[in-house]
Scaffold this active site. Structure first.
Site, PDB file in Angstrom:
ATOM      1  N   GLU A  38      -8.657   0.534  -3.619  1.00 58.12           N
ATOM      2  CA  GLU A  38      -9.965   0.639  -2.695  1.00 58.12           C
ATOM      3  C   GLU A  38     -10.458   2.026  -2.288  1.00 58.12           C
ATOM      4  OE1 GLU A  38      -7.397  -1.282   0.647  1.00 58.12           O
ATOM      5  OE2 GLU A  38      -6.955   0.635   1.487  1.00 58.12           O
ATOM      6  N   ASN A  51       0.989  -1.210   0.091  1.00 53.03           N
ATOM      7  CA  ASN A  51      -0.007  -0.100   0.072  1.00 53.03           C
ATOM      8  C   ASN A  51       0.898   1.122  -0.066  1.00 53.03           C
ATOM      9  OD1 ASN A  51      -1.749   2.250   0.897  1.00 53.03           O
ATOM     10  ND2 ASN A  51      -3.426   0.662   1.307  1.00 53.03           N
ATOM     11  N   HIS A  62      -4.605  -4.404   7.398  1.00 51.02           N
ATOM     12  CA  HIS A  62      -4.724  -3.226   8.537  1.00 51.02           C
ATOM     13  C   HIS A  62      -3.824  -3.839   9.591  1.00 51.02           C
ATOM     14  CE1 HIS A  62      -6.614   0.402   9.150  1.00 51.02           C
ATOM     15  NE2 HIS A  62      -6.281   0.674  10.405  1.00 51.02           N
ATOM     16  N   HIS A  83      -5.574   3.875  -1.903  1.00 55.62           N
ATOM     17  CA  HIS A  83      -6.892   4.308  -1.463  1.00 55.62           C
ATOM     18  C   HIS A  83      -7.036   5.785  -1.796  1.00 55.62           C
ATOM     19  CE1 HIS A  83     -10.090   4.209   1.827  1.00 55.62           C
ATOM     20  NE2 HIS A  83     -10.361   4.745   1.106  1.00 55.62           N
TER      21      HIS A  83
END
Length: 248
Positions: free
Chosen positions: A76, A8, A200, A44
């Site tokens: 996302e 990410n 996460h 994201h």
């Protein structure tokens, strides 16, 4: 089963955005991550563009297409019209829908599938018509009814929210309780025909136990801890450490 690692890039973009300068380079560090063995990149893009900017998306898409064609792009976000249009323009391999309010600092819960079914039904159908793999963010203790709804909507996967597990970094007993919830939910998802991702607050320290509990895990998406480790070890070495934690 090989668990894939998607890096990410949000935290890298947030650091870049502290100045009106092009560094650290989001695509540059993405390139290093993929060259070190990561299987894909995740972003994201929030409406306020506080980290990933909309202009980053075509650059990341081009990086993967031109240099790492076997890797995947995962986008996302909350399925607003703006988000869906970004996805349609960028054509990622995977779209992960999360129930974030635009003001949230980060994702902190899964979909309330019973309440949000009408919204998700139209959004998932739209994405599936265009051939995207769709994953829906789910709480670690989502029940069979929730997951059956996710399946009925046409989702290919769920992404288990592992924040509560990551928060147990100082208590092995609490971590074990959270692992059992995650494993039970994953088992239900598999039985219903859903593949399972996770993300996460996952770290080099807590990944091995997660993979042991859910050996059929398809993918983990990791940003904060991986970026923090990259400040110490460098991006390439950090990706290799996370791959090793995944048993690769």
């Amino acid at each position: 089963m090989t668990v894939k690692l998607s890096v990410n890039l949000n935290a890298i973009a947030m650091l870049r955005n502290r100045r009106d300068l092009p560094w650290p380079s989001v695509t540059g560090l993405g390139r290093i991550a993929l060259a070190a063995g990561a299987d894909g990149l995740t972003v994201h893009p929030r409406p306020d563009q506080r980290h990933i900017r909309f202009s980053d998306l075509p650059e990341i898409r081009a990086l993967i297409d031109d240099e790492f064609p076997g890797c995947e792009f995962n986008i996302e976000g909350y399925p607003s019209e703006e988000f869906l249009e970004l996805v349609e323009a960028t054509e990622p391999e995977q779209v992960t829908l999360v129930p974030d309010d635009p003001q949230q600092a980060t994702s902190d819960h899964g979909w309330r599938f019973r309440d949000e079914k009408p919204l998700l039904e139209t959004r998932v159908a739209r994405l599936k018509r265009q051939g995207f793999r769709v994953s829906l963010f789910a709480d670690p203790d989502a029940d069979e009814v929730d997951l059956a709804i996710a399946k009925s909507l046409g989702a290919d996967r769920i992404e288990l929210y592992t924040g509560p597990y990551g928060a147990c970094h100082s208590s092995s007993q609490e971590a074990e309780k959270e692992l059992k919830k995650l494993a039970k939910t994953a088992e239900t998802a598999f039985r219903l025909g859903l593949a399972v991702n996770a993300g996460h607050d996952l770290t080099v320290a807590n990944l091995p136990a997660l993979v042991e509990q859910i050996p059929a895990l398809a993918e983990v998406s990791i940003g904060h801890a991986l970026t923090a480790d990259a400040l110490e070890f460098g991006m390439g070495a950090t990706v290799r450490r996370f791959l090793s934690a995944l048993g690769r």
